[in-house]
Design an enzyme around this catalytic site. Sequence first.
Site, mmCIF file in Angstrom:
data_model
loop_
_atom_site.group_PDB
_atom_site.id
_atom_site.type_symbol
_atom_site.label_atom_id
_atom_site.label_comp_id
_atom_site.label_asym_id
_atom_site.label_seq_id
_atom_site.Cartn_x
_atom_site.Cartn_y
_atom_site.Cartn_z
ATOM 1 N N SER A 148 0.857 -1.233 -0.010
ATOM 2 C CA SER A 148 0.044 0.099 -0.090
ATOM 3 C C SER A 148 0.917 1.246 -0.007
ATOM 4 C CB SER A 148 -0.870 0.051 1.181
ATOM 5 O OG SER A 148 -1.488 0.986 1.575
ATOM 6 N N TYR A 161 -4.317 -0.769 9.851
ATOM 7 C CA TYR A 161 -3.956 -0.995 8.569
ATOM 8 C C TYR A 161 -2.537 -0.570 8.256
ATOM 9 C CZ TYR A 161 -4.863 -0.795 3.460
ATOM 10 O OH TYR A 161 -4.342 -0.820 1.984
#
Length: 256
Positions: A148, A161
């Site tokens: 990410s 996350y």
Amino acid sequence: MTGILDSFRLDGRVALVTGSSRGLGKAAAIALAEAGADIALLDRGEPAETIAQIEARGRRAHSIRRDLIGASAEDLASVIDEVVVEYGHLDILVNNAGTIRRAPAAEYAVENWRDVLSINLDAVFHLSQAAGGHMLAQGRGRIINVASMLSFQGGILVPAYTASKHAVAGLTKALANEWASSGVTVNAIAPGYMATDNTAAIRADAVREASIVARIPMGRWGDAADLQGAFVFLASDAAAYVTGAIVPVDGGWLVR
């Protein structure tokens, strides 16, 4: 004579893609099938549309249903075993499945932390470990993790996350170091801001959405199709000397 384009073909290969019913996982599965691979699909439900798209390209699809929250190492090893029994071997693992829970860090619920880490990190390790065992024995394999932008940055309201995606980047490098000499490469793709379900809340915030687009040099959100070439490349013989890489596909976000 074999040409460069032939090295991107995946004929005779078998890939397992997690989180394959929509978004990035669906795009990855379809791309790998179009390049010639048969596909196993790991998802909570039946990814009917993805299966139809794979079969329309003349490839086989095999669905395995599991909930990755709290899945044990033994259960995930059984997934890999099922793929090998079904197809005879496993050549490519795409660890795409992921989740995100948003809340201020000072108020972040422990169950949200556990769920996010369970899917985004624990399952990635356990599946990679089990798949890696088969790949090491056969002397070849490709593992592709989905990292990410928050493998590089801190984000806002997403502590679990962010922690998980930093860890995915580190795990990618650690496994690459151990397995490269045995013909198994481990890489990650770091998507930029993609128009998926995970980003629906951000895209619904007009101010936040505008600030994000303003920073992307290409001036738009990414689409799942923008990642398909990277998945095929990293899965193929064309990437035989690429390992431990975290490849941004971000429209230029990181260089701004």
